[in-house]
Motif scaffolding. Structure first.
Motif, PDB file in Angstrom:
ATOM      1  N   GLY A 175      30.818  30.789  42.040  1.00 52.65           N
ATOM      2  CA  GLY A 175      31.269  32.159  42.262  1.00 52.65           C
ATOM      3  C   GLY A 175      30.186  33.199  42.204  1.00 52.65           C
ATOM      4  O   GLY A 175      30.468  34.398  42.283  1.00 52.65           O
TER       5      GLY A 175
ATOM      6  N   TYR B 118      28.572  34.355  37.915  1.00 52.16           N
ATOM      7  CA  TYR B 118      29.840  33.615  37.885  1.00 52.16           C
ATOM      8  C   TYR B 118      30.886  34.255  36.987  1.00 52.16           C
ATOM      9  O   TYR B 118      32.086  34.146  37.234  1.00 52.16           O
TER      10      TYR B 118
ATOM     11  N   HIS C  65      45.460  27.397  43.953  1.00 51.50           N
ATOM     12  CA  HIS C  65      44.429  28.289  43.431  1.00 51.50           C
ATOM     13  C   HIS C  65      45.000  29.663  43.135  1.00 51.50           C
ATOM     14  O   HIS C  65      45.832  30.167  43.881  1.00 51.50           O
TER      15      HIS C  65
ATOM     16  N   PRO D 242      43.204  33.274  42.428  1.00 49.96           N
ATOM     17  CA  PRO D 242      41.921  33.964  42.288  1.00 49.96           C
ATOM     18  C   PRO D 242      41.870  34.843  41.044  1.00 49.96           C
ATOM     19  O   PRO D 242      42.802  35.574  40.746  1.00 49.96           O
TER      20      PRO D 242
ATOM     21  N   TRP E 290      36.054  35.291  40.450  1.00 49.38           N
ATOM     22  CA  TRP E 290      35.882  34.449  41.632  1.00 49.38           C
ATOM     23  C   TRP E 290      35.139  35.226  42.716  1.00 49.38           C
ATOM     24  O   TRP E 290      35.087  36.450  42.720  1.00 49.38           O
TER      25      TRP E 290
ATOM     26  N   LYS F 221      35.590  29.250  45.958  1.00 53.19           N
ATOM     27  CA  LYS F 221      36.113  30.461  45.337  1.00 53.19           C
ATOM     28  C   LYS F 221      35.873  31.715  46.192  1.00 53.19           C
ATOM     29  O   LYS F 221      36.242  32.808  45.789  1.00 53.19           O
TER      30      LYS F 221
END
Length: 497
Positions: free
Chosen positions: A86, A104, A129, A131, A135, A181
């Motif tokens: 990320g 990240y 997923h 977010p 991300w 991501k």
């Protein structure tokens, strides 16, 4: 000094960590022939965490030269790069950074994460997923909000891409692991352009994407002079640091799992099919061979020990904890508020059942060690409920694996043997992947290059006693409304099999 022809073939693994860059030169048998490292500096301010991308390249140059020192003339057959998941920036058409690198764990993009969550409900909901502000996609939206007039030719660049471009001298494709991501659809292996149009993100910003293990290009003359890596060395598409560590642990066949116990607990494994997770606590990377790499991160872990016993040498406490199996206490040892895996409960808080104030210190320490092991077993319970194969080998890595007693306790609670890899560095995983992209299938390369230090066998009598406390924790989590009944029932059935 050895003659050049006597030097073995090596593959380079580059790990862009948070605090340093680490490089290993590894031969086909897994032997480390050279290593190098260089520190990195960060700017932190609350949710803000940035690094200067030019610093990454400077550190890579230094670390590569140190790793190759003494290996002049050695055939370097490939290089691969892993980075933090990320971490992104915007760059111009020449590769020059237009923004700092947003790391990240930079979590400023709170509003953007909500926008992304609404927009990705269909594509990412299918992939399981959800977010988060840290991300890459929310951070990209945040960057575009701060720079509404992005220059023509500007591009989104992941941290690994930035180094790849410096090594090859031109733009490179991103790997699907680092792109996950950012919104990349790993199932259909494409960018969901309708999603980006809805979010008003120009698709021209997005890089091409390939699977990890794909050759991206070759080291150019300028990079060769700067790093010592021979010109023409193939650059192989890498993976995120977590996936790199999974490779270095050898967890690459369906049913194999790697449990990383650091500040928090992270499980990563291999399945032939993508897991459908209704809770959204498991997300899956894609392996180079098309298998899936599901994983989840709990909020429990070794961080609870440093909080409970700051500055203490824990080895004597481990030795005393052996007398308390099971502990008179049952502890749910959260390192921070909220749980992410094996269930989703933002309101969850740690707790202890029993007379905490009347217990001795070693008893409480034992309950923390056991509590983490119980959550680890519950993670496997949930993965099994989702249909993941659990019949392969399990390896333990991370700082928690340095405690021999804790490894034995975890083997007892899991009721299965656990392997301890000799070297679980992410840089080793990238050296393995570099070989897989140039000379051998990934599983073959890993079998040749990954070594186990030892295997810890479970003790059945200890398992029986400890699982009684495990069931008490399962019941307490269910009573608080955090653990779904279906997961709790499955955990109970597995104990009584």
């Amino acid at each position: 000094m050895a003659e050049p022809n006597d030097l073995p073939e090596v593959w380079l693994g580059i790990d862009l960590g948070t605090q340093s860059v680490r490089v290993l030169a590894v031969d086909a048998a897994g032997g480390t022939r050279g290593s190098g490292a260089e520190q990195l500096r960060s700017h932190r301010d609350g949710p803000r965490h940035e690094q200067d991308p030019e610093q990454w390249w400077s550190a890579v140059r230094t670390a590569c030269r140190r790793a190759l020192d003494g290996l002049a003339g050695a055939p370097v057959r490939g290089v691969a790069v892993c980075a933090t998941s990320g971490t992104i920036l915007l760059a111009d058409h020449t590769g020059r950074a237009l923004t700092p690198g947003l790391m990240y764990d930079d979590s400023r993009a709170v509003e953007e994460a909500s926008l992304a969550a609404e927009a990705v409900a269909a594509p990412w909901g299918r992939l399981g997923h959800r977010p988060q502000p840290s991300w890459a996609l929310p951070k990209l939206l945040w960057l575009l909000g701060c720079h509404p007039r992005v220059p023509t030719g500007a591009r989104l660049v992941h941290q690994a891409d930035y180094i790849g471009e410096r090594l090859t001298g031109g733009p490179v494709a991103a790997d699907s692991s680092h792109a996950l991501k950012t919104g990349y659809d790993t199932e259909h292996e494409t960018w969901p352009t309708a999603l980006f149009e809805e979010l008003r993100v120009p698709v021209t910003l997005l890089p091409d994407v390939v699977r990890p293990g794909t050759v991206l290009g070759a080291v150019c003359a300028q990079a060769a002079e700067a790093t010592g890596i021979p010109e023409g060395t193939p650059l192989v598409a890498g993976m995120t640091d977590g996936c790199a560590a999974q490779i270095s642990a050898g967890a690459l066949e369906p049913g194999a799992w790697n449990s990383v116990l650091g500040t928090t607990l992270v499980l990563k494994g291999v399945t032939p099919r993508r897991l459908h997770d209704p809770l959204g606590v498991v997300y899956s990377h894609r392996a180079p061979n098309g298998n899936w790499l599901p994983g989840g991160a709990s909020s429990t872990g070794a961080g609870v020990l440093s909080r409970a016993f700051p500055g203490r040498n824990l080895a004597p406490l481990d030795a005393r904890a052996e007398r308390y199996e099971p502990s008179s206490l049952v502890t749910y040892p959260l390192a921070s508020r909220g749980e992410r895996f094996p269930f989703l409960a933002p309101e969850a808080e740690g707790f202890t059942l029993g007379d905490l104030h009347g217990s001795v210190e070693a008893d409480y320490h034992a309950s923390l060690l056991q509590g983490v092991a119980f959550v680890e077993r519950l993670c496997f319970d949930y993965l099994g409920l989702l249909g993941a194969p659990l019949d392969g080998p399990v390896t333990l890595t991370g700082g928690g694996a340095r405690s021999r007693y804790w490894c034995q306790l975890r083997a007892d609670v899991l009721a299965r043997p656990v392997g301890l890899p000799d070297n679980a560095e992410a840089a080793l995983g990238m050296a393995v992947l570099a070989r897989a992209g140039t000379a051998a299938p990934l599983t073959t390369a890993a079998r040749d290059m990954v070594r186990l230090r030892t295997v810890v066998e479970p003790r059945p009598r200890h398992t029986q006693r400890l699982l009684e406390s495990h069931l008490r924790l399962v019941a307490a989590l269910e009573e608080r409304g955090w653990l779904p009944a279906a997961v709790a029932d499955h955990a109970r059935r597995r104990v009584h099999l």
